[in-house]
Design an enzyme around this catalytic site. Structure first.
Site, mmCIF file in Angstrom:
data_model
loop_
_atom_site.group_PDB
_atom_site.id
_atom_site.type_symbol
_atom_site.label_atom_id
_atom_site.label_comp_id
_atom_site.label_asym_id
_atom_site.label_seq_id
_atom_site.Cartn_x
_atom_site.Cartn_y
_atom_site.Cartn_z
ATOM 1 N N LYS A 53 0.844 -1.197 0.000
ATOM 2 C CA LYS A 53 0.000 0.000 0.000
ATOM 3 C C LYS A 53 0.876 1.242 0.000
ATOM 4 O O LYS A 53 2.089 1.171 0.210
ATOM 5 C CB LYS A 53 -0.929 -0.006 1.210
ATOM 6 C CG LYS A 53 -0.215 0.037 2.544
ATOM 7 C CD LYS A 53 -1.205 -0.012 3.702
ATOM 8 C CE LYS A 53 -0.470 0.023 5.042
ATOM 9 N NZ LYS A 53 -1.390 0.027 6.183
ATOM 10 N N ARG A 151 -10.247 -0.105 15.472
ATOM 11 C CA ARG A 151 -10.135 0.743 14.284
ATOM 12 C C ARG A 151 -11.090 0.176 13.236
ATOM 13 O O ARG A 151 -12.223 0.619 13.135
ATOM 14 C CB ARG A 151 -8.674 0.758 13.810
ATOM 15 C CG ARG A 151 -8.319 1.876 12.879
ATOM 16 C CD ARG A 151 -6.836 1.870 12.573
ATOM 17 N NE ARG A 151 -6.353 0.602 12.028
ATOM 18 C CZ ARG A 151 -5.105 0.384 11.626
ATOM 19 N NH1 ARG A 151 -4.201 1.342 11.746
ATOM 20 N NH2 ARG A 151 -4.743 -0.774 11.127
ATOM 21 N N TYR A 272 16.588 30.334 8.149
ATOM 22 C CA TYR A 272 15.448 31.061 8.710
ATOM 23 C C TYR A 272 15.552 31.160 10.230
ATOM 24 O O TYR A 272 15.893 30.193 10.915
ATOM 25 C CB TYR A 272 14.138 30.352 8.358
ATOM 26 C CG TYR A 272 13.688 30.560 6.936
ATOM 27 C CD1 TYR A 272 13.293 31.824 6.495
ATOM 28 C CD2 TYR A 272 13.638 29.500 6.045
ATOM 29 C CE1 TYR A 272 12.865 32.020 5.192
ATOM 30 C CE2 TYR A 272 13.212 29.674 4.734
ATOM 31 C CZ TYR A 272 12.832 30.944 4.318
ATOM 32 O OH TYR A 272 12.415 31.131 3.027
ATOM 33 N N MET A 325 12.185 24.702 2.568
ATOM 34 C CA MET A 325 11.367 23.922 1.645
ATOM 35 C C MET A 325 12.188 23.201 0.587
ATOM 36 O O MET A 325 11.925 22.034 0.264
ATOM 37 C CB MET A 325 10.330 24.825 0.972
ATOM 38 C CG MET A 325 9.374 24.071 0.053
ATOM 39 S SD MET A 325 8.125 25.115 -0.702
ATOM 40 C CE MET A 325 7.101 25.507 0.725
#
Length: 420
Positions: A53, A151, A272, A325
């Site tokens: 998955k 669940r 930053y 980023m």
């Protein structure tokens, strides 16, 4: 994506990435196969399936499915029908279970690609029955029973209530399964409680194979292995036994390109917020990867905390300042002159930096590290192309029905009614 069958040198990785990519993600399919075979051997005589998955935990579900299928894996687990469709395009024969369950009007999708829902609710079971009766489809389904996760899954009482249906035959259930809460904790009392509960209910599903163990559960021993085991993260190198050394091979190697070398004076800050201050004249390598690429901001460093490390010219070097980023600053002051240059590649994952180490710096688990690796990398696959299975795979069930719409077969007898 760049596919290669043989080993790749660092230079080849670099050449593949420099033109258009800031980084190179290499997936070792041979390592995945070796991990699967180790798990298979540990679980003998149980069947060893593979959970692929989330795009095989970020490693590429079609590529992983093809490699494992060639190695002899006969059963795969995915999360959604769309994931199943992509896997089916890659491997026409193995059994595919969809963990996300069954919803109304999805039966045709299951039948078209010959995959099986994992049913965890009586409403799902009723809807599945309706589809099977109306279409004549008999592709099978798994039943998920909750033994403590709270669940997905039928309660033990609900599972007990459908036993008459199982005993009546023609039920279409091909697997009964549950999921461990704390399989990675060897001495957790929850494991024993779940095992007892599942053993009790599974024994009443006469003739139906049973599966309980995930990656970690396999290492809890034979009582947990039943007829099938379902490893996931361990296939991709995550340690299934965190209380001991990792028995699995590393699968993923991640490299990033240096885009600039710069020097700063003592007392200057980096990144930053200016949270990291140079305590000496410092040489920095700026690399073209950041949190947008799945390298978490949590691995940043500051004046009081050391962050993650990367390997530059064979030596571990620390992150300097906040990860942004698209970029990371690395302190390479201690490297020999000219050991690192613009355009060189550094290693963020691999060469001794494990998924679990990176997860520690990210403040998470290896599962999230792998599934977060972005799509801005040049992706390279090595190995896995010429693989001889340990034994000839058995023919899959309903092989003639694969990749087709439901066949016009005789209507099956209606199953006993569901409990109210």
């Amino acid at each position: 994506m760049i596919s290669q069958s043989g080993p790749l040198s660092a230079e080849a990785n670099q050449a593949a990435a420099l033109a258009a990519y800031g980084g190179v993600l290499t997936v070792d399919l041979d390592a995945i196969i070796a991990n699967w075979r180790k798990l298979e051997k540990t679980a003998v005589p149980a069947e060893c399936a593979a959970v692929i998955k989330a795009d095989a935990y970020g490693c590429g579900a079609p590529e992983v499915a093809r490699a494992l299928s060639r190695a002899g894996c006969k059963t795969f687990f995915v999360a959604t029908i769309e994931e199943a469709r992509k896997v089916r395009e890659a491997v026409p024969e193995p059994t595919i279970y969809v963990l996300g369950g069954y919803f109304q009007n999805t039966g045709e999708h299951y039948a078209k690609i010959n995959c099986r829902p994992v049913i965890g609710d009586l409403n799902e079971l009723a809807e599945w029955d309706v589809f099977c009766r109306r279409s004549g489809w008999n592709g099978g389904a798994a039943v998920h029973i909750d033994t403590g996760m709270n669940r997905l899954g039928l309660t033990l009482a609900e599972a007990q209530a459908i036993i008459p249906r199982i005993n009546a035959g023609d039920h279409g259930i091909t697997l009964v399964m549950s999921h461990l809460v704390s399989g990675e904790q060897l001495n957790s009392p929850v494991n024993a409680r779940q095992l007892a509960a599942f053993r009790g209910i599974a024994s009443e599903f006469s003739g139906v194979p049973a599966a309980l163990a995930n990656s970690s559960g396999i290492f809890l021993g034979a009582p947990f292995q039943f007829d099938m085991v379902r490893p996931g993260a361990a296939l991709y190198g995550v340690n299934p036994t965190p209380e001991a050394d990792n028995p699995m091979q590393q699968v993923v190697d991640l490299k990033a390109r240096i885009v600039q070398i710069r020097t700063i004076d003592r007392g200057e800050s980096v990144g930053y917020g200016g949270t990291w201050t140079a305590r000496r004249p410092t040489k920095l390598a700026i690399i073209a990867v950041g949190y947008a690429d799945g390298y978490f901001r949590a691995a940043s460093s500051n004046d009081g905390t050391r962050g993650a490390e990367v390997i530059v010219a064979g030596k571990r070097c620390p992150v300097a300042g906040r990860i942004s980023m698209d970029l990371i600053a690395i302190d390479i002051t201690d490297l020999p002159p000219n050991a690192a240059r613009r355009g060189h590649m550094v290693t963020l994952l691999g060469d001794g930096i494990t998924v679990d180490e990176l997860a520690h710096h990210f403040g998470t688990i290896g599962y999230e590290v792998l599934t977060s690796l972005g799509h801005r990398y040049a992706r390279i696959y090595k190995g896995g192309n010429v693989v001889e299975p340990l034994a000839k795979p058995a023919p899959p069930a309903q092989a003639s029905e694969q990749l087709s719409s439901p066949p016009p077969v005789e209507q099956p007898a209606s199953p006993p009614p569901l409990p109210s």
